[in-house]
Design a protein around this motif. Structure first.
Motif, PDB file in Angstrom:
ATOM      1  N   VAL A 113      -7.783  11.659 -11.605  1.00  0.00           N
ATOM      2  CA  VAL A 113      -8.670  10.589 -10.992  1.00  0.00           C
ATOM      3  C   VAL A 113      -8.804  10.722  -9.451  1.00  0.00           C
ATOM      4  CG1 VAL A 113      -8.745   7.825 -10.767  1.00  0.00           C
ATOM      5  CG2 VAL A 113      -7.177   9.044 -12.474  1.00  0.00           C
ATOM      6  N   GLY A 114     -10.243  11.026  -8.869  1.00  0.00           N
ATOM      7  CA  GLY A 114     -10.307  11.354  -7.588  1.00  0.00           C
ATOM      8  C   GLY A 114      -9.898  12.835  -7.186  1.00  0.00           C
ATOM      9  N   PRO A 115     -10.227  13.240  -6.034  1.00  0.00           N
ATOM     10  CA  PRO A 115      -9.877  14.530  -5.742  1.00  0.00           C
ATOM     11  C   PRO A 115      -8.429  14.684  -5.450  1.00  0.00           C
ATOM     12  CG  PRO A 115     -10.783  13.158  -3.978  1.00  0.00           C
ATOM     13  CD  PRO A 115     -11.293  12.694  -5.293  1.00  0.00           C
ATOM     14  N   PHE A 116      -7.869  15.356  -6.212  1.00  0.00           N
ATOM     15  CA  PHE A 116      -6.200  15.771  -5.969  1.00  0.00           C
ATOM     16  C   PHE A 116      -5.502  14.543  -6.636  1.00  0.00           C
ATOM     17  CE2 PHE A 116      -8.120  18.140  -2.364  1.00  0.00           C
ATOM     18  CZ  PHE A 116      -7.784  19.335  -2.777  1.00  0.00           C
ATOM     19  N   GLY A 117      -6.308  13.633  -7.496  1.00  0.00           N
ATOM     20  CA  GLY A 117      -5.825  12.494  -7.798  1.00  0.00           C
ATOM     21  C   GLY A 117      -5.251  11.448  -7.067  1.00  0.00           C
ATOM     22  N   VAL A 118      -5.902  11.359  -5.964  1.00  0.00           N
ATOM     23  CA  VAL A 118      -5.445  10.313  -4.911  1.00  0.00           C
ATOM     24  C   VAL A 118      -6.088   8.919  -5.161  1.00  0.00           C
ATOM     25  CG1 VAL A 118      -5.692  11.893  -2.838  1.00  0.00           C
ATOM     26  CG2 VAL A 118      -7.810  10.622  -3.511  1.00  0.00           C
ATOM     27  N   LEU A 119      -6.982   8.886  -6.221  1.00  0.00           N
ATOM     28  CA  LEU A 119      -6.976   7.424  -6.883  1.00  0.00           C
ATOM     29  C   LEU A 119      -6.324   6.740  -7.922  1.00  0.00           C
ATOM     30  CD1 LEU A 119     -10.899   7.519  -6.601  1.00  0.00           C
ATOM     31  CD2 LEU A 119      -9.338   6.626  -4.942  1.00  0.00           C
ATOM     32  N   MET A 130       8.130  20.432  -7.658  1.00  0.00           N
ATOM     33  CA  MET A 130       9.534  21.036  -7.915  1.00  0.00           C
ATOM     34  C   MET A 130       9.701  21.604  -9.196  1.00  0.00           C
ATOM     35  SD  MET A 130      11.643  18.347  -5.959  1.00  0.00           S
ATOM     36  CE  MET A 130      13.329  19.405  -5.645  1.00  0.00           C
ATOM     37  N   GLN A 131       8.907  20.927 -10.136  1.00  0.00           N
ATOM     38  CA  GLN A 131       9.069  21.477 -11.478  1.00  0.00           C
ATOM     39  C   GLN A 131       8.164  22.244 -11.922  1.00  0.00           C
ATOM     40  OE1 GLN A 131       9.164  17.647 -13.625  1.00  0.00           O
ATOM     41  NE2 GLN A 131      11.206  17.356 -13.096  1.00  0.00           N
ATOM     42  N   ASP A 132       7.130  22.870 -11.045  1.00  0.00           N
ATOM     43  CA  ASP A 132       6.097  23.985 -11.064  1.00  0.00           C
ATOM     44  C   ASP A 132       5.191  23.400 -12.391  1.00  0.00           C
ATOM     45  OD1 ASP A 132       4.719  26.043 -10.726  1.00  0.00           O
ATOM     46  OD2 ASP A 132       6.071  27.588 -11.897  1.00  0.00           O
ATOM     47  N   ARG A 133       4.802  22.282 -11.970  1.00  0.00           N
ATOM     48  CA  ARG A 133       3.879  21.595 -12.804  1.00  0.00           C
ATOM     49  C   ARG A 133       2.716  21.254 -11.809  1.00  0.00           C
ATOM     50  NH1 ARG A 133       4.630  16.582 -14.127  1.00  0.00           N
ATOM     51  NH2 ARG A 133       6.608  16.324 -13.332  1.00  0.00           N
ATOM     52  N   VAL A 134       1.330  20.626 -12.394  1.00  0.00           N
ATOM     53  CA  VAL A 134       0.404  20.233 -11.439  1.00  0.00           C
ATOM     54  C   VAL A 134       0.277  18.856 -11.037  1.00  0.00           C
ATOM     55  CG1 VAL A 134      -2.097  19.968 -11.360  1.00  0.00           C
ATOM     56  CG2 VAL A 134      -1.095  21.672 -12.782  1.00  0.00           C
ATOM     57  N   GLY A 135       0.733  18.050 -11.920  1.00  0.00           N
ATOM     58  CA  GLY A 135       1.039  16.539 -11.646  1.00  0.00           C
ATOM     59  C   GLY A 135      -0.338  15.872 -11.571  1.00  0.00           C
ATOM     60  N   PRO A 136      -0.312  14.650 -11.351  1.00  0.00           N
ATOM     61  CA  PRO A 136      -1.801  13.601 -11.472  1.00  0.00           C
ATOM     62  C   PRO A 136      -2.976  14.469 -10.840  1.00  0.00           C
ATOM     63  CG  PRO A 136      -0.141  12.664 -10.181  1.00  0.00           C
ATOM     64  CD  PRO A 136       0.602  13.554 -10.846  1.00  0.00           C
ATOM     65  N   ASN A 137      -3.885  14.933 -11.526  1.00  0.00           N
ATOM     66  CA  ASN A 137      -4.992  15.207 -10.822  1.00  0.00           C
ATOM     67  C   ASN A 137      -6.196  15.075 -11.178  1.00  0.00           C
ATOM     68  OD1 ASN A 137      -4.910  16.837 -13.087  1.00  0.00           O
ATOM     69  ND2 ASN A 137      -5.182  18.681 -12.006  1.00  0.00           N
ATOM     70  N   GLY A 158       0.632  -1.184   0.058  1.00  0.00           N
ATOM     71  CA  GLY A 158      -0.067   0.019   0.109  1.00  0.00           C
ATOM     72  C   GLY A 158       0.716   1.264   0.097  1.00  0.00           C
ATOM     73  N   THR A 159       1.854   1.209   0.687  1.00  0.00           N
ATOM     74  CA  THR A 159       2.817   2.479   0.807  1.00  0.00           C
ATOM     75  C   THR A 159       3.521   2.753  -0.454  1.00  0.00           C
ATOM     76  OG1 THR A 159       3.292   1.549   3.247  1.00  0.00           O
ATOM     77  CG2 THR A 159       4.507   3.433   2.272  1.00  0.00           C
ATOM     78  N   CYS A 160       3.745   1.554  -1.059  1.00  0.00           N
ATOM     79  CA  CYS A 160       4.420   1.737  -2.330  1.00  0.00           C
ATOM     80  C   CYS A 160       3.692   2.176  -3.334  1.00  0.00           C
ATOM     81  CB  CYS A 160       4.925   0.273  -2.977  1.00  0.00           C
ATOM     82  SG  CYS A 160       6.246  -0.426  -2.280  1.00  0.00           S
ATOM     83  N   THR A 161       2.391   2.101  -3.728  1.00  0.00           N
ATOM     84  CA  THR A 161       1.495   2.609  -4.587  1.00  0.00           C
ATOM     85  C   THR A 161       1.348   3.995  -4.423  1.00  0.00           C
ATOM     86  OG1 THR A 161      -0.125   1.909  -3.273  1.00  0.00           O
ATOM     87  CG2 THR A 161       0.108   0.660  -4.965  1.00  0.00           C
ATOM     88  N   TYR A 162       1.162   4.381  -2.905  1.00  0.00           N
ATOM     89  CA  TYR A 162       1.098   5.849  -2.523  1.00  0.00           C
ATOM     90  C   TYR A 162       2.252   6.633  -2.691  1.00  0.00           C
ATOM     91  CZ  TYR A 162      -3.871   6.077  -2.637  1.00  0.00           C
ATOM     92  OH  TYR A 162      -5.107   5.951  -2.968  1.00  0.00           O
ATOM     93  N   LEU A 163       3.552   6.024  -2.214  1.00  0.00           N
ATOM     94  CA  LEU A 163       4.650   6.598  -2.804  1.00  0.00           C
ATOM     95  C   LEU A 163       5.007   7.203  -4.012  1.00  0.00           C
ATOM     96  CD1 LEU A 163       7.255   4.960  -0.500  1.00  0.00           C
ATOM     97  CD2 LEU A 163       6.414   6.851  -0.194  1.00  0.00           C
ATOM     98  N   ILE A 164       4.406   6.510  -5.067  1.00  0.00           N
ATOM     99  CA  ILE A 164       4.700   6.548  -6.375  1.00  0.00           C
ATOM    100  C   ILE A 164       3.997   7.924  -6.636  1.00  0.00           C
ATOM    101  CG2 ILE A 164       4.057   5.902  -8.821  1.00  0.00           C
ATOM    102  CD1 ILE A 164       4.824   3.285  -7.771  1.00  0.00           C
ATOM    103  N   LEU A 165       2.712   8.097  -6.033  1.00  0.00           N
ATOM    104  CA  LEU A 165       1.597   9.349  -6.200  1.00  0.00           C
ATOM    105  C   LEU A 165       2.509  10.462  -5.588  1.00  0.00           C
ATOM    106  CD1 LEU A 165      -0.867  10.551  -6.994  1.00  0.00           C
ATOM    107  CD2 LEU A 165      -1.647  10.213  -4.687  1.00  0.00           C
ATOM    108  N   LEU A 166       3.047  10.129  -4.149  1.00  0.00           N
ATOM    109  CA  LEU A 166       3.858  11.185  -3.768  1.00  0.00           C
ATOM    110  C   LEU A 166       5.017  11.578  -4.480  1.00  0.00           C
ATOM    111  CD1 LEU A 166       4.076  12.843  -1.005  1.00  0.00           C
ATOM    112  CD2 LEU A 166       6.033  10.980  -0.234  1.00  0.00           C
ATOM    113  N   GLU A 167       5.661  10.726  -5.140  1.00  0.00           N
ATOM    114  CA  GLU A 167       6.905  11.028  -6.094  1.00  0.00           C
ATOM    115  C   GLU A 167       6.452  11.970  -7.161  1.00  0.00           C
ATOM    116  OE1 GLU A 167       9.631   8.131  -6.899  1.00  0.00           O
ATOM    117  OE2 GLU A 167      10.934   9.766  -7.419  1.00  0.00           O
ATOM    118  N   ARG A 168       5.294  11.637  -7.651  1.00  0.00           N
ATOM    119  CA  ARG A 168       4.947  12.315  -9.082  1.00  0.00           C
ATOM    120  C   ARG A 168       4.399  13.730  -8.363  1.00  0.00           C
ATOM    121  NH1 ARG A 168       0.985   8.279 -12.349  1.00  0.00           N
ATOM    122  NH2 ARG A 168       0.791  10.187 -13.572  1.00  0.00           N
ATOM    123  N   LYS A 169       3.673  13.729  -7.421  1.00  0.00           N
ATOM    124  CA  LYS A 169       3.236  15.144  -6.891  1.00  0.00           C
ATOM    125  C   LYS A 169       4.394  16.051  -6.591  1.00  0.00           C
ATOM    126  CE  LYS A 169      -1.124  15.246  -6.674  1.00  0.00           C
ATOM    127  NZ  LYS A 169      -2.055  16.549  -7.375  1.00  0.00           N
TER     128      LYS A 169
END
Lengths: 243, 394
Positions: free
Chosen positions: B51-57, B42-49, B26-37
């Motif tokens: 699927v679900g609120p703020f892309g949490v899904l 850091m690159q002044d982008r939006v990131g995954p947003n 479970g942590t692995c999957t959400y670490l990927i989201l954390l890494e993308r966010k």
């Protein structure tokens, strides 16, 4: 004649195993492996019937058979496989299975150190070299083994000598009862191990290495240091300016 | 739970394994989201947003896609090793977690243990032994793919991982000497018992830095991701992998990062200890949960640091990578061990360790600056004469 009566079955087992391994070795042309497998299994069965079985906790016995059988099987697969990469990987599995046997003998640190040094570094280096050397696929002379008969005879003569030594009565179970009472049963059965502060802890191992065997350890360390300095001195090509 | 103590301990072990497996995946999957966010931030982008609120899904959608996508096995690969390689990668990193205490072991509720294999005298040595096998996943993956880029990636990886194992092991020798054990549980309780000033980072800051660097290199992450650097090798050792087999490599990598962060927290930052709220003596109701959360927070901070480093430090060149291991980290780790031995032998105050570590760090910096200055001067000379001084004429 007397010798044959006493050791005939043992010799027969060794000869059968040697023949089987001989037949299993990869040769220049492919052929059926059934005969070799049958011979090797027959020899192993006789050897198993001759050798005393370990007694102890059921979990210990199961683990022992598991590790021992996989070590032997992977060893056979290592010397009979055609592909050098697979041979190196079977070697890694032999190392892991042997480390399992070390663990059963309360030598946890030895097991971990063997995994780190052999499986983790040396075999990785083998793979490295094999992959660099064989970019265009395996060459013809790498696909079959050389000196099959000589190697098998030599190995099994050595193996027979080892077995004969282990089975001879030169190793009395001369363990004082007060010492035998404190050590693990798996260790107590092993007539060859002379335990020293046998709690399997790393402290006692360190005390033994740097107390009882200090000179041997220092000597081995010096030899390794000399060898590595030699390797560094030989390796670079001086004309190209390194070193 | 059960009356029979043997059965009970078996049940607790199984439950702990299930909890750890579920937790890590479970942590692995959400670490990927954390890494993308974090990367997006850091690159002044939006990131995954999307699927679900703020892309949490998003991780769930990714996981479903990994499982349902066509599982391509290319025609020219060595099929057995191609399939085995990602499993080795996951298996070894998961196995290493079995001796890591992930909570207060002595205060655990009776249905959970906070460590899969307790009282392991070997502790750290076991972790090094198991993680040293992780390189097989990368090497075999690269070789079995039968692709030049993959083979180059795995060649780089094997040299890198084998080299960085040495400073990794040597950096914690000092701590093992200070605590007189390799057992992670004992190290943790020792630090917790002596308060916030007992954390190893105060006495072994240099060892902590070396350990962190070497562990980062072991897990093949940027700035050490020479094995898979996209600009040079397409995808490195996993170029030919797709769907779940590709995901397994990444689960292995993230599990490695999690284990490393746990080790950094437990070895250097006192594990679950935190002044006032999670002392060794605090036994109020729910203390174990607070300690669990403290450790989780430390681990999360460490993981975030690893992810921030990814976009902060550019990738090393391969000779720089080898130079860092053999010319910087290994000598420093050796000097650190000698320092610890001197302090213990002559019974000096442990604060000398701190001073010695700082001195070693400064000395390494001075030597490094001098060396690079002379290298740069040499380069100028080359440019001026058009002739390399390293090659003798004739």
């Amino acid at each position: 004649m007397n010798w044959l009566q006493q050791n005939g079955w043992q010799a027969a087992a060794l000869v059968l195993m040697a023949l089987g391994i001989c037949a299993l070795m990869p040769r220049a042309r492919t052929r059926s492996r059934t005969l070799g497998l049958l011979l090797a299994f027959a020899g192993t069965a006789i050897a198993l019937w001759l050798l005393p079985t370990p007694a102890g906790l059921i979990a210990h016995s199961v683990l022992f058979w598991l590790f021992a059988a996989s070590a032997i099987l992977c060893g056979v697969l290592m010397i009979t496989s055609r592909n050098p990469v697979y041979a190196a990987l079977w070697f890694a599995l032999v190392t892991l299975a042997t480390c399992g046997l070390f663990l059963l003998q309360q030598a946890a640190f030895l097991a971990a150190a063997t995994i780190i040094v052999y499986a983790g570094a040396i075999i990785v280096t083998f793979l490295f070299v094999i992959m660099l050397a064989q970019q265009a696929g395996a060459t013809a002379y790498d696909q079959h083994s050389h000196h099959v008969v000589l190697a098998s005879v030599g190995a099994f003569v050595l193996f027979g000598a080892l077995l004969a030594t282990l089975r001879s009565d030169a190793w009395p179970a001369a363990r004082p009862p007060e010492e035998a009472a404190v050590i693990e049963p798996a260790l107590a059965q092993n007539g060859l191990s002379r335990t020293h502060g046998a709690d399997g802890k790393m402290q006692s191992l360190g005390r033994s290495l740097f107390g009882d065997y200090l000179y041997a350890v220092e000597l081995a360390g010096t030899v390794l240091l000399v060898a590595s300095i030699g390797a560094i001195a030989i390796a670079p090509r001086r004309s190209q300016g390194t070193l | 739970m059960f009356d029979d103590p043997g059965l009970n301990s078996l049940a607790v072990t199984l439950l702990t394994i299930v909890a750890v497996l579920g937790g890590i995946l479970g942590t692995c999957t959400y670490l990927i989201l954390l890494e993308r966010k974090l990367s997006a931030w850091m690159q002044d982008r939006v990131g995954p947003n999307r699927v679900g609120p703020f892309g949490v899904l998003q991780p769930i959608a990714d996981g479903i896609k990994f499982l349902l996508k066509e599982d391509v096995i290319p025609d020219h690969v060595d099929k057995v090793l191609y399939i085995v390689a990602p499993t080795i990668s996951v298996f070894t990193t998961m196995l290493a977690f079995s001796v890591v205490p992930f909570g207060p072991v002595d205060q655990a509720p009776e249905w959970l243990r906070f460590i899969i294999a307790p009282n392991m005298d070997l502790g750290l040595v076991f972790i090094f032994a198991v993680t040293s096998l992780a390189v097989y996943g990368i090497i075999l993956g690269g070789w079995a793919s039968n692709n030049k880029y993959s083979a180059l990636g795995s060649l780089r990886a094997s040299a890198q991982v084998v080299s960085y194992e040495i400073p990794l092991g040597m950096s914690i020798l000092g701590i093992a000497l200070l605590h007189g054990t390799m057992n992670l549980e004992t190290m943790l309780t020792d630090q917790a018992a002596s308060g916030v000033m007992g954390w190893n980072i105060w006495y072994q800051p240099l060892a902590g830095l070396i350990f962190f660097t070497a562990a980062l290199a072991e897990s093949n992450r940027l700035p050490f991701d020479l094995a898979e650097c996209e600009q040079e090798l397409v995808g490195g050792f996993h170029t030919e992998y797709s769907s779940m087999k590709f995901a397994l490599f990444f689960i292995g990598e993230y599990t490695h990062v999690i284990t490393t962060s746990f080790l950094v927290s437990v070895l250097f930052f006192g594990g679950w200890h935190f002044p006032y709220i999670a002392e060794a003596s605090s036994a109020y109701a729910g203390a174990w949960a607070v300690k669990l959360l403290v450790l989780a927070a430390k681990v999360l901070l460490c993981i975030v640091l690893v992810m921030l480093l990814r976009w902060t430090i550019p990738r090393f060149r391969f000779d720089q990578l080898m130079g860092l291991a053999w010319k910087v980290l290994i000598p420093l780790a050796l000097a650190n061990v000698v320092l610890v031995m001197c302090v213990l032998q002559f019974g000096w105050s442990h604060w000398w360790l701190t001073a010695g570590s700082v001195l070693l760090f400064i000395a390494a910096g001075v030597i490094g600056v001098n060396a690079s200055r002379s290298e740069i001067m040499g380069r100028h000379q080359v440019r001026a004469t058009g002739f390399s001084p390293a090659v003798p004429p004739g």
